[in-house]
Design a protein around this motif. Structure first.
Motif, PDB file in Angstrom:
ATOM      1  N   VAL A   5       0.838  -1.193   0.000  1.00  0.00           N
ATOM      2  CA  VAL A   5       0.000   0.000   0.000  1.00  0.00           C
ATOM      3  C   VAL A   5       0.875   1.245   0.000  1.00  0.00           C
ATOM      4  CG1 VAL A   5      -1.793   1.296   1.197  1.00  0.00           C
ATOM      5  CG2 VAL A   5      -1.852  -1.203   1.200  1.00  0.00           C
ATOM      6  N   VAL A   6       0.583   2.161  -0.907  1.00  0.00           N
ATOM      7  CA  VAL A   6       1.259   3.450  -0.960  1.00  0.00           C
ATOM      8  C   VAL A   6       0.276   4.508  -0.485  1.00  0.00           C
ATOM      9  CG1 VAL A   6       2.401   5.160  -2.423  1.00  0.00           C
ATOM     10  CG2 VAL A   6       2.739   2.709  -2.855  1.00  0.00           C
ATOM     11  N   CYS A   7       0.587   5.138   0.625  1.00  0.00           N
ATOM     12  CA  CYS A   7      -0.288   6.168   1.197  1.00  0.00           C
ATOM     13  C   CYS A   7       0.160   7.538   0.687  1.00  0.00           C
ATOM     14  CB  CYS A   7      -0.221   6.137   2.728  1.00  0.00           C
ATOM     15  SG  CYS A   7      -0.754   4.601   3.469  1.00  0.00           S
ATOM     16  N   GLY A   8      -0.533   8.033  -0.324  1.00  0.00           N
ATOM     17  CA  GLY A   8      -0.207   9.346  -0.865  1.00  0.00           C
ATOM     18  C   GLY A   8       0.345   9.271  -2.264  1.00  0.00           C
ATOM     19  N   GLY A   9      -0.296   9.995  -3.193  1.00  0.00           N
ATOM     20  CA  GLY A   9       0.106   9.976  -4.594  1.00  0.00           C
ATOM     21  C   GLY A   9       0.878  11.198  -5.013  1.00  0.00           C
ATOM     22  N   GLY A  10       1.847  11.605  -4.189  1.00  0.00           N
ATOM     23  CA  GLY A  10       2.712  12.727  -4.553  1.00  0.00           C
ATOM     24  C   GLY A  10       3.972  12.242  -5.244  1.00  0.00           C
ATOM     25  N   TYR A  11       5.008  13.065  -5.221  1.00  0.00           N
ATOM     26  CA  TYR A  11       6.249  12.743  -5.919  1.00  0.00           C
ATOM     27  C   TYR A  11       6.859  11.429  -5.422  1.00  0.00           C
ATOM     28  CZ  TYR A  11       6.160  17.535  -7.726  1.00  0.00           C
ATOM     29  OH  TYR A  11       5.798  18.698  -8.360  1.00  0.00           O
ATOM     30  N   GLY A  12       6.940  11.274  -4.099  1.00  0.00           N
ATOM     31  CA  GLY A  12       7.552  10.076  -3.555  1.00  0.00           C
ATOM     32  C   GLY A  12       6.730   8.830  -3.799  1.00  0.00           C
ATOM     33  N   GLY A  13       5.422   8.918  -3.571  1.00  0.00           N
ATOM     34  CA  GLY A  13       4.558   7.761  -3.746  1.00  0.00           C
ATOM     35  C   GLY A  13       4.530   7.278  -5.182  1.00  0.00           C
ATOM     36  N   LEU A  14       4.434   8.203  -6.139  1.00  0.00           N
ATOM     37  CA  LEU A  14       4.389   7.802  -7.542  1.00  0.00           C
ATOM     38  C   LEU A  14       5.741   7.302  -8.039  1.00  0.00           C
ATOM     39  CD1 LEU A  14       2.008  10.345  -9.288  1.00  0.00           C
ATOM     40  CD2 LEU A  14       1.512   8.145  -8.236  1.00  0.00           C
ATOM     41  N   ALA A  15       6.826   7.824  -7.465  1.00  0.00           N
ATOM     42  CA  ALA A  15       8.146   7.307  -7.839  1.00  0.00           C
ATOM     43  C   ALA A  15       8.280   5.847  -7.423  1.00  0.00           C
ATOM     44  CB  ALA A  15       9.239   8.153  -7.189  1.00  0.00           C
ATOM     45  N   ILE A  16       7.752   5.493  -6.268  1.00  0.00           N
ATOM     46  CA  ILE A  16       7.777   4.098  -5.812  1.00  0.00           C
ATOM     47  C   ILE A  16       7.003   3.220  -6.784  1.00  0.00           C
ATOM     48  CG2 ILE A  16       7.005   2.510  -4.003  1.00  0.00           C
ATOM     49  CD1 ILE A  16       7.458   4.793  -1.989  1.00  0.00           C
ATOM     50  N   ILE A  17       5.784   3.631  -7.103  1.00  0.00           N
ATOM     51  CA  ILE A  17       4.931   2.825  -7.981  1.00  0.00           C
ATOM     52  C   ILE A  17       5.558   2.673  -9.359  1.00  0.00           C
ATOM     53  CG2 ILE A  17       2.690   2.761  -9.141  1.00  0.00           C
ATOM     54  CD1 ILE A  17       1.506   4.139  -6.672  1.00  0.00           C
ATOM     55  N   ASP A  18       6.046   3.766  -9.911  1.00  0.00           N
ATOM     56  CA  ASP A  18       6.640   3.727 -11.250  1.00  0.00           C
ATOM     57  C   ASP A  18       7.821   2.767 -11.296  1.00  0.00           C
ATOM     58  OD1 ASP A  18       6.592   4.936 -13.939  1.00  0.00           O
ATOM     59  OD2 ASP A  18       8.575   5.685 -13.395  1.00  0.00           O
ATOM     60  N   ARG A  19       8.659   2.809 -10.270  1.00  0.00           N
ATOM     61  CA  ARG A  19       9.854   1.944 -10.223  1.00  0.00           C
ATOM     62  C   ARG A  19       9.460   0.487 -10.000  1.00  0.00           C
ATOM     63  NH1 ARG A  19      15.192   4.167 -10.692  1.00  0.00           N
ATOM     64  NH2 ARG A  19      16.673   2.918  -9.520  1.00  0.00           N
ATOM     65  N   LEU A  20       8.464   0.240  -9.169  1.00  0.00           N
ATOM     66  CA  LEU A  20       8.023  -1.136  -8.939  1.00  0.00           C
ATOM     67  C   LEU A  20       7.470  -1.753 -10.218  1.00  0.00           C
ATOM     68  CD1 LEU A  20       6.191  -0.947  -5.468  1.00  0.00           C
ATOM     69  CD2 LEU A  20       8.427  -1.969  -5.958  1.00  0.00           C
ATOM     70  N   LEU A  21       6.669  -0.998 -10.942  1.00  0.00           N
ATOM     71  CA  LEU A  21       6.080  -1.519 -12.179  1.00  0.00           C
ATOM     72  C   LEU A  21       7.145  -1.803 -13.231  1.00  0.00           C
ATOM     73  CD1 LEU A  21       2.929   0.783 -12.496  1.00  0.00           C
ATOM     74  CD2 LEU A  21       2.987  -1.607 -11.773  1.00  0.00           C
ATOM     75  N   ALA A  22       8.181  -0.962 -13.248  1.00  0.00           N
ATOM     76  CA  ALA A  22       9.241  -1.143 -14.243  1.00  0.00           C
ATOM     77  C   ALA A  22      10.251  -2.208 -13.830  1.00  0.00           C
ATOM     78  CB  ALA A  22       9.959   0.181 -14.474  1.00  0.00           C
ATOM     79  N   GLY A  23      10.251  -2.556 -12.536  1.00  0.00           N
ATOM     80  CA  GLY A  23      11.298  -3.442 -12.026  1.00  0.00           C
ATOM     81  C   GLY A  23      10.968  -4.908 -12.012  1.00  0.00           C
ATOM     82  N   GLY A  24       9.800  -5.274 -12.520  1.00  0.00           N
ATOM     83  CA  GLY A  24       9.448  -6.687 -12.561  1.00  0.00           C
ATOM     84  C   GLY A  24       9.062  -7.249 -11.214  1.00  0.00           C
ATOM     85  N   MET A  25       8.093  -6.628 -10.557  1.00  0.00           N
ATOM     86  CA  MET A  25       7.684  -7.128  -9.248  1.00  0.00           C
ATOM     87  C   MET A  25       6.959  -8.470  -9.396  1.00  0.00           C
ATOM     88  SD  MET A  25       4.581  -4.551  -8.246  1.00  0.00           S
ATOM     89  CE  MET A  25       2.944  -4.708  -8.930  1.00  0.00           C
ATOM     90  N   PRO A  26       6.971  -9.293  -8.349  1.00  0.00           N
ATOM     91  CA  PRO A  26       6.370 -10.630  -8.419  1.00  0.00           C
ATOM     92  C   PRO A  26       4.880 -10.578  -8.765  1.00  0.00           C
ATOM     93  CG  PRO A  26       7.742 -10.408  -6.464  1.00  0.00           C
ATOM     94  CD  PRO A  26       7.616  -9.034  -7.052  1.00  0.00           C
ATOM     95  N   GLU A  27       4.384 -11.650  -9.351  1.00  0.00           N
ATOM     96  CA  GLU A  27       2.989 -11.730  -9.768  1.00  0.00           C
ATOM     97  C   GLU A  27       2.026 -11.760  -8.587  1.00  0.00           C
ATOM     98  OE1 GLU A  27       1.632 -11.517 -12.760  1.00  0.00           O
ATOM     99  OE2 GLU A  27       3.624 -11.150 -13.609  1.00  0.00           O
ATOM    100  N   ASP A  28       2.519 -12.151  -7.411  1.00  0.00           N
ATOM    101  CA  ASP A  28       1.627 -12.252  -6.250  1.00  0.00           C
ATOM    102  C   ASP A  28       1.606 -10.976  -5.421  1.00  0.00           C
ATOM    103  OD1 ASP A  28       4.190 -12.439  -5.233  1.00  0.00           O
ATOM    104  OD2 ASP A  28       3.722 -14.018  -3.794  1.00  0.00           O
ATOM    105  N   VAL A  29       2.050  -9.865  -5.994  1.00  0.00           N
ATOM    106  CA  VAL A  29       2.048  -8.578  -5.294  1.00  0.00           C
ATOM    107  C   VAL A  29       1.060  -7.632  -5.974  1.00  0.00           C
ATOM    108  CG1 VAL A  29       3.384  -6.538  -4.628  1.00  0.00           C
ATOM    109  CG2 VAL A  29       4.432  -8.811  -4.494  1.00  0.00           C
ATOM    110  N   GLU A  30       0.217  -7.012  -5.159  1.00  0.00           N
ATOM    111  CA  GLU A  30      -0.726  -6.002  -5.634  1.00  0.00           C
ATOM    112  C   GLU A  30      -0.352  -4.662  -5.025  1.00  0.00           C
ATOM    113  OE1 GLU A  30      -5.550  -5.171  -5.347  1.00  0.00           O
ATOM    114  OE2 GLU A  30      -4.474  -6.005  -3.619  1.00  0.00           O
ATOM    115  N   ILE A  31      -0.355  -3.607  -5.837  1.00  0.00           N
ATOM    116  CA  ILE A  31      -0.131  -2.252  -5.336  1.00  0.00           C
ATOM    117  C   ILE A  31      -1.472  -1.580  -5.126  1.00  0.00           C
ATOM    118  CG2 ILE A  31       0.846   0.024  -5.830  1.00  0.00           C
ATOM    119  CD1 ILE A  31       2.911  -1.328  -7.591  1.00  0.00           C
ATOM    120  N   VAL A  32      -1.647  -0.969  -3.961  1.00  0.00           N
ATOM    121  CA  VAL A  32      -2.838  -0.162  -3.682  1.00  0.00           C
ATOM    122  C   VAL A  32      -2.374   1.259  -3.378  1.00  0.00           C
ATOM    123  CG1 VAL A  32      -4.833   0.201  -2.200  1.00  0.00           C
ATOM    124  CG2 VAL A  32      -4.117  -2.133  -2.775  1.00  0.00           C
ATOM    125  N   LEU A  33      -2.855   2.211  -4.150  1.00  0.00           N
ATOM    126  CA  LEU A  33      -2.560   3.624  -3.922  1.00  0.00           C
ATOM    127  C   LEU A  33      -3.765   4.265  -3.247  1.00  0.00           C
ATOM    128  CD1 LEU A  33      -1.071   6.339  -4.281  1.00  0.00           C
ATOM    129  CD2 LEU A  33      -2.017   6.444  -6.607  1.00  0.00           C
TER     130      LEU A  33
END
Length: 357
Positions: A5-33
């Motif tokens: 879970v990412v609490c907050g969709g600002g610069y830091g929160g979106l940087a985390i999500i963007d990097r996770l999506l590009a980094g090949g996160m495991p199939e059993d992981v869900e991101i919640v913003l």
């Protein structure tokens, strides 16, 4: 499914999500913003919205659209670290396996009576909209005052000067000069710009109270009443109340102390990013973005059973605007002033608007 879970969709929160999506996160992981708004607001440009030189639409960035990301709109009221629950206003709690707190900051009023009530904010999009309304409703030749001569206060006053040449504008600061944390050369350039554009600068002001239309300055012998139709408060920040309420170690500024992997030591499943995190440099969008990328790298390594390897965060510099045609900046230890840093800042803003989403 594991829930990050990412609490907050600002610069830091979106940087985390963007990097996770590009980094090949495991199939059993869900991101919640989780965010209270349906888009990111570019906070570094809130001063321009308040001044009326950009529209609300100009500073919106769409949240990422990806099957691996679920967006939940809501107001976070508290976080239960022991039970791994995020409590929302008028909604069911959300459980997490891992979490990143990226909730940003709010104004620090230093215990000054009336500051929160009468010192208008540009820290959130909703408060900036209200400040915009007040500033643009001031009658011609009225008085506007910025309390705080740091980066936000300087950009606010300069942008409003271009938007409302009819207004009387002043900056009040506790220090000896505006941008006192910057080199004297840069500060002097900004002061000269304000003098040329008829913005009053007053230093060594000890604000002790605010009332409607009045700012009180405590002097050695007496208290001075300074008249102001609208006052904008840019005299300090602190983490939001949700973070203030967390019972974890914090630094003197109230920011959460972290280990080398940006985790809360007692709760390694919890990361903290941006203005809420105790970092060795001043809070900024650039720092939040760089730290967010490192948090994603840590999470990806841990999911793979590897030991995270992080380098030192290196910031490229600081940029500020003096209206649309002039600016200032620090690149390493080198100050730069004039048109070039303003152009560079416009380019950085374009990248911010087009990088995510």
């Amino acid at each position: 499914m594991k829930r990050f879970v990412v609490c907050g969709g600002g610069y830091g929160g979106l940087a985390i999500i963007d990097r996770l999506l590009a980094g090949g996160m495991p199939e059993d992981v869900e991101i919640v913003l989780i965010d209270r708004m349906p888009f990111q607001g570019l906070k570094t440009e809130y001063y321009a919205l308040a001044a009326g030189t950009v529209t609300d639409l100009d500073i919106r960035v769409a949240f990422p659209k990806n099957d691996r990301v679920r967006i939940h709109y809501g107001q976070i009221t508290s976080i239960d670290l022991d039970n791994k629950l995020i409590h929302l206003r008028e909604d069911d709690p959300i459980a997490y396996d891992q979490m990143a707190i990226a909730l940003g900051c709010t104004d620090r009023y230093h215990g000054i009576t009336g500051a929160e009530e009468f010192g208008n904010s540009i820290q959130s999009l909703s408060s900036t909209r209200r400040t915009y309304q007040l500033l643009n409703d001031i009658k011609p030749y009225g008085q506007m005052t910025v309390v705080g001569g740091g980066l936000s206060g300087v950009e606010m006053a300069a942008e409003l000067r271009e938007s409302r040449p009819d207004l009387n504008i002043r900056i009040l600061d506790r220090g000896p000069r505006v941008l006192s944390s910057f080199p004297v050369k840069l500060s002097n350039y900004v002061s000269d710009w304000f003098n040329e554009h008829n913005v009053e600068l007053r230093s060594h002001i000890n604000v002790c109270q605010l009332e409607q239309g009045v700012i009180y300055n405590r002097r050695e012998q007496d208290t001075e009443a300074i008249q102001s139709d609208v006052t904008v408060w840019t005299a300090g920040i602190q983490p939001v109340k949700v973070v203030q309420d967390l019972n974890v170690p914090k630094d003197p500024q109230g920011r959460v102390i972290l280990n080398s992997y940006h985790q809360i030591e007692q709760y390694p499943e919890v990361f903290v990013v941006g203005d809420c995190a105790s970092l060795p440099f001043s809070p900024s969008a650039q720092a939040a973005g760089a730290q967010g990328e490192q948090i994603a790298d840590v999470a990806l390594a841990l999911w793979k059973g590897e030991t995270p390897k992080l380098g030192r965060i290196k910031l490229k510099g600081v940029l500020g605007s003096l209206g649309k045609k002039s600016g200032f900046g620090m690149f390493g230890k080198r100050p730069m002033v004039g048109y070039v840093p303003r152009v560079i800042k416009s380019g950085v803003l374009w990248i911010s608007k087009n990088h995510f989403g």
